[in-house]
Motif scaffolding. Structure first.
Motif, PDB file in Angstrom:
ATOM      1  N   VAL A 259       0.820  -1.210   0.000  1.00 15.98           N
ATOM      2  CA  VAL A 259       0.000   0.000   0.000  1.00 15.98           C
ATOM      3  C   VAL A 259       0.855   1.261   0.000  1.00 15.98           C
ATOM      4  O   VAL A 259       0.494   2.277  -0.577  1.00 15.98           O
ATOM      5  N   ALA A 260       2.010   1.233   0.681  1.00 17.65           N
ATOM      6  CA  ALA A 260       2.879   2.411   0.722  1.00 17.65           C
ATOM      7  C   ALA A 260       3.557   2.595  -0.626  1.00 17.65           C
ATOM      8  O   ALA A 260       4.765   2.595  -0.766  1.00 17.65           O
ATOM      9  N   SER A 261       2.738   2.677  -1.669  1.00 20.22           N
ATOM     10  CA  SER A 261       3.234   2.794  -3.042  1.00 20.22           C
ATOM     11  C   SER A 261       3.475   4.249  -3.378  1.00 20.22           C
ATOM     12  O   SER A 261       3.087   5.162  -2.649  1.00 20.22           O
ATOM     13  N   MET A 262       4.090   4.486  -4.527  1.00 21.61           N
ATOM     14  CA  MET A 262       4.352   5.851  -4.971  1.00 21.61           C
ATOM     15  C   MET A 262       3.049   6.621  -5.150  1.00 21.61           C
ATOM     16  O   MET A 262       2.962   7.792  -4.821  1.00 21.61           O
ATOM     17  N   VAL A 263       2.005   5.946  -5.681  1.00 22.95           N
ATOM     18  CA  VAL A 263       0.732   6.627  -5.933  1.00 22.95           C
ATOM     19  C   VAL A 263       0.108   7.089  -4.626  1.00 22.95           C
ATOM     20  O   VAL A 263      -0.237   8.257  -4.456  1.00 22.95           O
ATOM     21  N   ASP A 264      -0.036   6.168  -3.658  1.00 16.72           N
ATOM     22  CA  ASP A 264      -0.663   6.516  -2.391  1.00 16.72           C
ATOM     23  C   ASP A 264       0.158   7.562  -1.638  1.00 16.72           C
ATOM     24  O   ASP A 264      -0.388   8.480  -1.024  1.00 16.72           O
ATOM     25  N   ALA A 265       1.472   7.427  -1.663  1.00 11.56           N
ATOM     26  CA  ALA A 265       2.333   8.380  -0.955  1.00 11.56           C
ATOM     27  C   ALA A 265       2.230   9.761  -1.589  1.00 11.56           C
ATOM     28  O   ALA A 265       2.167  10.779  -0.886  1.00 11.56           O
ATOM     29  N   ARG A 266       2.172   9.799  -2.918  1.00 10.32           N
ATOM     30  CA  ARG A 266       2.085  11.088  -3.606  1.00 10.32           C
ATOM     31  C   ARG A 266       0.777  11.804  -3.259  1.00 10.32           C
ATOM     32  O   ARG A 266       0.758  12.998  -2.972  1.00 10.32           O
ATOM     33  N   VAL A 312       6.085  18.216   5.866  1.00 15.34           N
ATOM     34  CA  VAL A 312       5.487  17.035   5.246  1.00 15.34           C
ATOM     35  C   VAL A 312       6.479  16.483   4.226  1.00 15.34           C
ATOM     36  O   VAL A 312       6.859  17.179   3.282  1.00 15.34           O
ATOM     37  N   THR A 313       6.907  15.247   4.428  1.00 23.44           N
ATOM     38  CA  THR A 313       7.836  14.611   3.489  1.00 23.44           C
ATOM     39  C   THR A 313       7.243  13.308   2.986  1.00 23.44           C
ATOM     40  O   THR A 313       6.446  12.661   3.672  1.00 23.44           O
ATOM     41  N   LYS A 314       7.651  12.930   1.792  1.00 22.09           N
ATOM     42  CA  LYS A 314       7.159  11.671   1.231  1.00 22.09           C
ATOM     43  C   LYS A 314       7.618  10.492   2.083  1.00 22.09           C
ATOM     44  O   LYS A 314       6.878   9.524   2.278  1.00 22.09           O
ATOM     45  N   GLY A 315       8.825  10.586   2.637  1.00 24.42           N
ATOM     46  CA  GLY A 315       9.331   9.501   3.475  1.00 24.42           C
ATOM     47  C   GLY A 315       8.458   9.272   4.700  1.00 24.42           C
ATOM     48  O   GLY A 315       8.155   8.131   5.053  1.00 24.42           O
ATOM     49  N   GLU A 316       8.042  10.357   5.361  1.00 25.02           N
ATOM     50  CA  GLU A 316       7.201  10.225   6.546  1.00 25.02           C
ATOM     51  C   GLU A 316       5.813   9.692   6.185  1.00 25.02           C
ATOM     52  O   GLU A 316       5.255   8.871   6.908  1.00 25.02           O
ATOM     53  N   VAL A 317       5.271  10.143   5.064  1.00 26.26           N
ATOM     54  CA  VAL A 317       3.952   9.656   4.637  1.00 26.26           C
ATOM     55  C   VAL A 317       4.025   8.166   4.320  1.00 26.26           C
ATOM     56  O   VAL A 317       3.156   7.392   4.723  1.00 26.26           O
ATOM     57  N   LYS A 318       5.069   7.744   3.623  1.00 21.32           N
ATOM     58  CA  LYS A 318       5.224   6.319   3.303  1.00 21.32           C
ATOM     59  C   LYS A 318       5.408   5.503   4.577  1.00 21.32           C
ATOM     60  O   LYS A 318       4.886   4.390   4.694  1.00 21.32           O
ATOM     61  N   MET A 354      -4.951   3.665   3.699  1.00 24.15           N
ATOM     62  CA  MET A 354      -4.860   5.081   3.385  1.00 24.15           C
ATOM     63  C   MET A 354      -5.757   5.898   4.316  1.00 24.15           C
ATOM     64  O   MET A 354      -5.367   6.948   4.830  1.00 24.15           O
ATOM     65  N   LEU A 355      -6.966   5.390   4.556  1.00 27.40           N
ATOM     66  CA  LEU A 355      -7.917   6.082   5.428  1.00 27.40           C
ATOM     67  C   LEU A 355      -7.356   6.216   6.844  1.00 27.40           C
ATOM     68  O   LEU A 355      -7.343   7.304   7.426  1.00 27.40           O
ATOM     69  N   LEU A 356      -6.865   5.111   7.387  1.00 28.87           N
ATOM     70  CA  LEU A 356      -6.364   5.120   8.761  1.00 28.87           C
ATOM     71  C   LEU A 356      -5.109   5.981   8.902  1.00 28.87           C
ATOM     72  O   LEU A 356      -4.979   6.763   9.847  1.00 28.87           O
TER      73      LEU A 356
END
Length: 382
Positions: A259-266, A312-318, A354-356
């Motif tokens: 789930v921690a894919s590029m699409v979801d993270a972006r 906000v960083t992509k690393g933290e979101v992933k 993604m929701l959680l």
């Protein structure tokens, strides 16, 4: 008021759910984009002076000393329009419109055409002393073409007394009645403290009168003017997360293994970056608020305990997406499936994670925003 806040946010969520259930994915994508960019044109019409400039600045969270602030006296020619983009939400544009001329006879249609009145989502007609009859004529002309998002606001200066303001409001209401306005309203607004007096009620009217997505786009573009507004922003972001997660979860009928894919993270980065800006958690906004309220910036910055509030960083979101996937339980999945669009349930793991992850992040950021407002002395009330 709290009940109206909850009701309006639930309406947004229900609207998005209905579109998903009816397979109108393009409508949901458009709604997500509209909420993320906050495309709004809001006009303030009336005599130019320090109160009007302060009002325009306050709607963007700026003080008179900030870059891009509306100045008083205004350098724009009295008959010209001035535009003030929002530094954090470029598609939220504030327009300074010249006042209606006092001359008689007066052609309201001609004035509206000259200032392109119908292109604005909202028009606030302001005055500081007396409401002009020609302004009322423009209001009535706007109503005749089904433009309901036009409002009157009496702007208060620091030296105005409550008694003096009420007398001017009463005179304005009497003029509106005399010219045939049913159930007239004049909102008292103090630009230096928008959380006081009638501005929360004015904002509530705007939200009720605007189309649903546009109302929430405005809500997300405004600064954190009050605790109630922070709550509204939280609920709007959760509806936005639901829509984005539905689109992500419904992209394929095959469950997504990671789930921690590029699409979801972006997508997550875009939503949380918007949330950080909307909740005024970035350094510049916190420093500006501290300056306006006479508080040490370091004191307010120290209240940000969620690392996404600072950056906000992509690393933290992933990382958060991966952690949510790892901690996912069967019971949680079943509960969240109940909230899902039917067509996406085969991809429910992506939706749930993604929701959680994003809702959890927004909750943490909202707590930071509430702490900062409290420390700056911003509360509800008159």
């Amino acid at each position: 008021m709290a009940a109206d806040v909850v009701s309006h946010s639930l309406n947004l969520l229900e609207t998005l759910k209905e579109s998903i259930e009816n397979n109108k994915l393009s409508d949901v994508k458009d709604a997500v984009e509209d909420l993320l960019i906050s495309r709004i044109n809001l006009a303030v019409a009336g005599e130019r002076g320090p109160e009007k400039s302060a009002f325009i600045n306050a709607l963007r969270g700026l003080g008179p000393e900030d870059e891009g602030a509306a100045l008083s006296p205004c350098p724009t020619s009295p008959e010209e329009m001035a535009i003030y983009p929002n530094p954090k939400h470029p598609d939220f544009r504030l327009w300074d419109l010249p006042p209606t001329p006092a001359a008689s006879p007066f052609d309201p249609e001609g004035y509206m055409e000259r200032v392109k009145f119908l292109r604005y989502n909202v028009v606030v007609m302001v005055f500081t002393q007396s409401l002009q009859a020609n302004s009322v004529a423009v209001f009535l002309e706007a109503r005749s073409v089904q433009r309901d998002t036009v409002y009157f606001a009496l702007l208060a200066s620091e030296k105005d007394t409550e008694k003096g303001l009420e007398e001017r409001r009463k005179a304005g209401l009497e003029l509106l009645k005399a010219q045939g306005v049913a159930m007239p309203k004049v909102f008292l607004v103090r630009p230096s403290c928008l959380e006081k007096l009638d501005f929360p009620g004015l904002l509530e009217e705007m939200e009720r009168d605007l189309p649903e997505i546009r109302a929430h786009a405005l809500l997300l573009a405004l600064p954190t003017l009050s605790p109630v507004l922070v709550t509204q922003k939280r609920d709007a972001f959760k509806a936005l997360v639901w829509a984005a997660a539905s689109l992500s979860g419904g992209v394929s009928a095959i469950p997504v293994p990671l789930v921690a894919s590029m699409v979801d993270a972006r997508v997550g980065v875009r939503i949380l970056t918007k949330a950080r800006a909307s909740l005024c958690l970035d350094d510049e906004s916190v420093e500006r608020l501290a300056r306006q309220r006479g508080v040490e910036p370091a004191q307010l910055k120290a209240l940000r305990t969620c690392n996404l509030s600072a950056e906000v960083t992509k690393g933290e979101v992933k990382r958060r997406l991966a952690a949510a996937e790892k901690e996912l339980t069967t019971n949680t999945t079943r509960l969240v499936e109940m909230a899902m669009p039917r067509h996406a349930r085969s991809a429910s793991r992506s939706f749930t994670v993604m929701l959680l992850a994003l809702n959890g992040a927004i909750d943490e950021m909202v707590v930071d925003a509430e702490k900062i407002l409290a420390a700056a002395g911003i509360r509800e009330g008159k």
